[in-house]
Motif scaffolding. Structure first.
Motif, mmCIF file in Angstrom:
data_model
loop_
_atom_site.group_PDB
_atom_site.id
_atom_site.type_symbol
_atom_site.label_atom_id
_atom_site.label_comp_id
_atom_site.label_asym_id
_atom_site.label_seq_id
_atom_site.Cartn_x
_atom_site.Cartn_y
_atom_site.Cartn_z
ATOM 1 N N ASP A 33 1.017 -1.276 -0.182
ATOM 2 C CA ASP A 33 0.181 -0.186 -0.057
ATOM 3 C C ASP A 33 0.757 1.363 0.103
ATOM 4 O OD1 ASP A 33 0.913 -0.737 2.729
ATOM 5 O OD2 ASP A 33 -0.860 0.525 3.537
ATOM 6 N N ILE A 34 2.010 1.119 0.700
ATOM 7 C CA ILE A 34 2.899 2.370 0.729
ATOM 8 C C ILE A 34 3.521 2.465 -0.466
ATOM 9 C CG2 ILE A 34 5.026 3.220 1.841
ATOM 10 C CD1 ILE A 34 2.420 3.349 3.539
ATOM 11 N N ALA A 35 3.921 1.331 -1.070
ATOM 12 C CA ALA A 35 4.553 1.556 -2.524
ATOM 13 C C ALA A 35 3.642 2.068 -3.483
ATOM 14 C CB ALA A 35 5.038 0.199 -2.980
ATOM 15 N N ALA A 36 2.129 1.687 -3.599
ATOM 16 C CA ALA A 36 1.241 2.318 -4.481
ATOM 17 C C ALA A 36 1.102 3.791 -4.074
ATOM 18 C CB ALA A 36 -0.030 1.359 -4.356
ATOM 19 N N LYS A 37 1.239 4.264 -2.874
ATOM 20 C CA LYS A 37 0.892 5.487 -2.573
ATOM 21 C C LYS A 37 2.138 6.447 -3.039
ATOM 22 C CE LYS A 37 -0.330 8.190 1.542
ATOM 23 N NZ LYS A 37 -0.712 8.279 2.957
ATOM 24 N N LEU A 38 3.168 5.928 -2.953
ATOM 25 C CA LEU A 38 4.405 6.843 -3.129
ATOM 26 C C LEU A 38 4.906 6.440 -4.654
ATOM 27 C CD1 LEU A 38 6.302 6.534 0.135
ATOM 28 C CD2 LEU A 38 4.584 8.190 -0.604
ATOM 29 N N SER A 39 4.245 5.820 -5.432
ATOM 30 C CA SER A 39 4.509 5.465 -6.739
ATOM 31 C C SER A 39 5.864 4.669 -6.923
ATOM 32 C CB SER A 39 4.643 6.615 -7.562
ATOM 33 O OG SER A 39 3.478 7.403 -7.422
ATOM 34 N N LEU A 40 6.102 3.705 -5.809
ATOM 35 C CA LEU A 40 7.597 2.996 -5.759
ATOM 36 C C LEU A 40 7.156 1.592 -6.304
ATOM 37 C CD1 LEU A 40 9.031 4.460 -2.630
ATOM 38 C CD2 LEU A 40 9.882 5.006 -4.809
ATOM 39 N N ASN A 41 7.907 0.878 -6.894
ATOM 40 C CA ASN A 41 8.021 -0.724 -7.009
ATOM 41 C C ASN A 41 7.913 -1.389 -5.573
ATOM 42 O OD1 ASN A 41 9.118 -3.311 -7.488
ATOM 43 N ND2 ASN A 41 9.708 -2.537 -9.595
ATOM 44 N N ASN A 42 7.076 -2.437 -5.768
ATOM 45 C CA ASN A 42 7.020 -2.965 -4.434
ATOM 46 C C ASN A 42 7.769 -4.132 -3.793
ATOM 47 O OD1 ASN A 42 6.386 -5.107 -6.149
ATOM 48 N ND2 ASN A 42 4.368 -5.431 -5.526
ATOM 49 N N LYS A 43 9.143 -3.911 -4.763
ATOM 50 C CA LYS A 43 10.048 -4.564 -4.301
ATOM 51 C C LYS A 43 11.387 -3.728 -3.857
ATOM 52 C CE LYS A 43 9.493 -8.656 -7.380
ATOM 53 N NZ LYS A 43 8.161 -8.096 -7.891
ATOM 54 N N VAL A 44 11.164 -2.471 -3.551
ATOM 55 C CA VAL A 44 11.926 -1.552 -3.228
ATOM 56 C C VAL A 44 12.324 -2.053 -1.662
ATOM 57 C CG1 VAL A 44 12.549 0.580 -2.143
ATOM 58 C CG2 VAL A 44 11.560 0.104 -4.690
ATOM 59 N N THR A 45 13.741 -2.163 -1.391
ATOM 60 C CA THR A 45 13.980 -2.468 0.219
ATOM 61 C C THR A 45 14.794 -1.380 0.850
ATOM 62 O OG1 THR A 45 15.957 -3.375 -0.780
ATOM 63 C CG2 THR A 45 14.118 -5.058 -0.215
ATOM 64 N N VAL A 46 14.660 -1.285 2.050
ATOM 65 C CA VAL A 46 15.580 -0.178 2.927
ATOM 66 C C VAL A 46 16.686 -1.014 3.377
ATOM 67 C CG1 VAL A 46 15.542 0.906 5.208
ATOM 68 C CG2 VAL A 46 13.434 0.966 3.950
ATOM 69 N N THR A 47 17.765 -0.497 2.715
ATOM 70 C CA THR A 47 19.071 -1.249 2.816
ATOM 71 C C THR A 47 20.170 -0.429 3.702
ATOM 72 O OG1 THR A 47 19.662 -0.414 0.761
ATOM 73 C CG2 THR A 47 18.610 -2.864 0.815
ATOM 74 N N TYR A 48 19.853 0.530 4.396
ATOM 75 C CA TYR A 48 20.590 1.220 5.155
ATOM 76 C C TYR A 48 19.843 2.105 6.040
ATOM 77 C CZ TYR A 48 24.011 5.251 6.125
ATOM 78 O OH TYR A 48 24.821 6.161 6.630
ATOM 79 N N LYS A 49 20.410 2.417 7.374
ATOM 80 C CA LYS A 49 19.868 3.295 8.382
ATOM 81 C C LYS A 49 21.040 3.724 9.180
ATOM 82 C CE LYS A 49 16.817 0.740 10.408
ATOM 83 N NZ LYS A 49 15.980 0.277 11.338
ATOM 84 N N ALA A 50 20.929 4.993 9.342
ATOM 85 C CA ALA A 50 22.084 5.681 10.352
ATOM 86 C C ALA A 50 21.704 6.914 10.698
ATOM 87 C CB ALA A 50 23.460 5.713 9.578
ATOM 88 N N GLY A 51 22.456 7.261 12.033
ATOM 89 C CA GLY A 51 22.031 8.635 12.550
ATOM 90 C C GLY A 51 22.642 9.593 11.703
ATOM 91 N N ASP A 52 22.277 10.737 11.752
ATOM 92 C CA ASP A 52 22.637 11.959 11.071
ATOM 93 C C ASP A 52 24.077 12.254 11.172
ATOM 94 O OD1 ASP A 52 22.637 13.132 13.376
ATOM 95 O OD2 ASP A 52 21.132 14.703 12.718
ATOM 96 N N GLN A 53 24.894 12.276 12.035
ATOM 97 C CA GLN A 53 26.257 12.542 12.086
ATOM 98 C C GLN A 53 27.157 11.340 11.604
ATOM 99 O OE1 GLN A 53 26.848 15.397 12.426
ATOM 100 N NE2 GLN A 53 24.424 15.806 12.980
ATOM 101 N N PRO A 54 26.832 9.860 12.022
ATOM 102 C CA PRO A 54 27.604 8.911 11.272
ATOM 103 C C PRO A 54 27.412 8.916 9.688
ATOM 104 C CG PRO A 54 26.525 8.012 13.297
ATOM 105 C CD PRO A 54 25.951 9.599 13.205
ATOM 106 N N ASN A 55 26.029 9.356 9.459
ATOM 107 C CA ASN A 55 25.665 9.462 8.112
ATOM 108 C C ASN A 55 26.375 10.335 7.291
ATOM 109 O OD1 ASN A 55 23.955 8.705 5.492
ATOM 110 N ND2 ASN A 55 23.448 10.902 5.948
ATOM 111 N N ASN A 56 26.511 11.531 8.032
ATOM 112 C CA ASN A 56 27.199 12.753 7.173
ATOM 113 C C ASN A 56 28.676 12.505 7.123
ATOM 114 O OD1 ASN A 56 27.501 15.547 6.703
ATOM 115 N ND2 ASN A 56 28.921 15.495 8.371
ATOM 116 N N ALA A 57 29.343 11.581 8.137
ATOM 117 C CA ALA A 57 30.754 11.197 7.987
ATOM 118 C C ALA A 57 30.840 10.386 6.770
ATOM 119 C CB ALA A 57 31.302 10.541 9.205
#
Length: 492
Positions: free
Chosen positions: A223-247
């Motif tokens: 339902d989120i893929a349809a709402k956001l016009s994304l492929n329903n096979k899209v995965t979240v493959t990275y998460k990090a706090g803003d400062q480690p991510n900024n680095a």
């Protein structure tokens, strides 16, 4: 093959889409245009609505699509960067139980101080690498003590980025990097801290499944893929706090490399390869995005809470009629030192460099016959730079000795006055890059999805757009010493 990066900041959500083949930025947007409010029910408190974050994320993604610069169906993976140390609580149906207590909220300072004393300073520092302080675990303890009816309904606790990933995928995961920033992780035992959980009386079942930063954190719901016009096979493959991510976004991954950012808060972030800590917990050590048990990579983080938020306050207080560019132009017309005007930028909660004291901001030496808006803006930007210098001196005493600092050409680094002040006050050259947190999150998604074989491959075309070197360090050293005298007066 495209990658989408989400940067959940305090002021807004940024979204970028990059082409994995060459790293080119296809679009970069921000939502909302007006900065998101921080809710302050009492002095020293700071909250935001997770549901508002989620709405802003969705709107930012749709806004990026509306640029018509790519086909949304070609997006393969999503990476998420987020404001650190926030506490999000959900029940068994994934409903939010209360507003998030965010990073600059100071209500749990004394709770953390008592935990530091009870567990033992040496035990905390050697195992947690930090005092429990005002971090996520202490905020959860505040909820337990003051809102037991909410605490008893908790199924899972999360950092802000974990929450956005949950809304996208329905899966709840976290990482060692996230747990370390919340002060839940024991680095000596390589597990959730028995000391913290036993002292606060937490059940470990509230912690989500622990995964690597770069891995599959879930596939987008249909339902989120349809709402956001994304492929329903899209995965979240990275998460990090803003400062480690900024680095990460600045390719700061190995010992000796140093990054800086100057958004709502300001940070200098240096990478080390050993378990080290400041004895007074004035700067903090967390697991970096590439940290493993066998290959230690930790980030030593200096945080100045009052950075871009001070610049925004000056904008608001002077009538809000000037754009940030006009403010920078007005500041540039004033000589360094702002004709004696001094501003201490400490009006955004407890500052770690002062051992979690709430100092508040201070404007000193103002002369109604001399000082203009330009002086006020310049003094604010110089004051932020001098606060960085003060904190960097603490980092140097802990072994961080940067030869160069990398920063994105964004936020406060868009101001020549601030950049000049920062470089000369710290006496360290700065390399500026065309990147930001959302681009870094997209790059992290590519690494996590295996599209890039390594971080080295992901950053093979990464080059600075500008090098700024110290040229007036003697003058700024004198100005810093004057500013420091003002600080000492305020501290006394």
């Amino acid at each position: 093959m495209l990658l989408l990066g989400i940067d959940l900041g305090t002021s807004s959500v940024k979204v970028a889409v990059i082409d994995a083949a060459n790293g080119s930025i296809l679009t970069s947007v921000q939502y909302p245009e007006i900065e998101t409010a921080v809710i302050a029910p009492q002095p020293g408190w700071a909250e935001q609505s997770p549901d508002e974050w989620w709405n802003n994320v969705q709107q930012a993604i749709l806004k990026a699509h509306a640029q018509n610069k790519y086909n949304p169906a070609d997006i393969k993976s999503i990476g998420i960067s987020y404001q650190m140390h926030g506490l999000v609580l959900v029940d068994k149906d994934q409903n939010v139980l209360r507003n998030s207590i965010i990073w600059c909220d100071s209500r749990a300072v004394e709770i953390g101080n008592k935990a530091f004393d009870a567990i033992g300073h040496e035990k905390c520092l050697s195992h947690l690498l930090n005092s429990p302080g005002n971090f996520t675990a202490s905020k959860l303890a505040w909820v337990k003590q003051n809102e037991p009816e909410i605490y008893n309904r908790i199924d899972k606790i999360m950092l802000p980025g974990d929450f956005i990933a949950m809304k996208l995928t329905g899966d709840i995961t976290t990482s060692i990097s996230a747990l370390s920033e919340g002060i839940f992780w024991d680095f000596q035992q390589q597990q959730l801290s028995d000391d913290v959980f036993n002292y606060y009386g937490f059940d470990k079942s509230v912690i989500p499944a622990i995964k690597d930063v770069f891995t599959d954190h879930g596939t987008i719901k249909n339902d989120i893929a349809a709402k956001l016009s994304l492929n329903n096979k899209v995965t979240v493959t990275y998460k990090a706090g803003d400062q480690p991510n900024n680095a990460l976004s600045l390719n700061v991954l190995e010992p000796g490399e140093v990054a800086a950012t100057a958004g709502t808060s300001g940070v200098i972030y240096g990478v080390i390869d050993e378990l080290a800590y400041d004895k007074k917990s004035r700067v903090n050590t967390f697991a970096h995005v590439n940290h493993t048990e066998t290959k230690k990579r930790l980030g030593v983080l200096l945080c100045i809470n009052g950075t871009g938020i001070l610049n925004r306050w000056v904008k608001n207080i002077t009538g809000n009629s000037l754009s940030y560019q006009q403010m920078n132009t007005a500041a540039a017309a004033v000589e360094p030192g702002s004709n004696g005007l001094v501003i201490l930028p400490f009006g955004n909660g407890a500052e770690r460099i002062f051992e979690n004291k709430i100092l508040n901001s201070d404007i000193q030496n103002i002369d109604f016959n001399i000082h203009t808006t330009g002086h006020l803006v310049r003094a604010a930007q110089e004051g932020i730079a001098f606060a960085f210098r003060y904190g960097l001196d603490i980092m140097k005493s802990n072994g961080i000795q940067p030869n160069v600092i990398r920063a994105g050409k964004a936020n406060m680094f868009l101001s020549d006055v601030f950049t000049e002040s920062f470089v000369n006050a710290t006496n360290v050259p700065v390399e500026l890059y065309n990147c930001d947190g959302s681009v870094g999150a997209a790059t992290g998604a590519g690494i996590g999805a295996g599209i890039y074989a390594s971080a080295k491959e992901a950053f093979q075309n990464f080059k600075p757009v500008k090098l700024v070197e110290p040229a007036k360090e003697k003058l700024y050293d004198e100005l810093y010493n004057r500013w420091k005298q003002g600080l000492e007066k305020s501290l006394s």
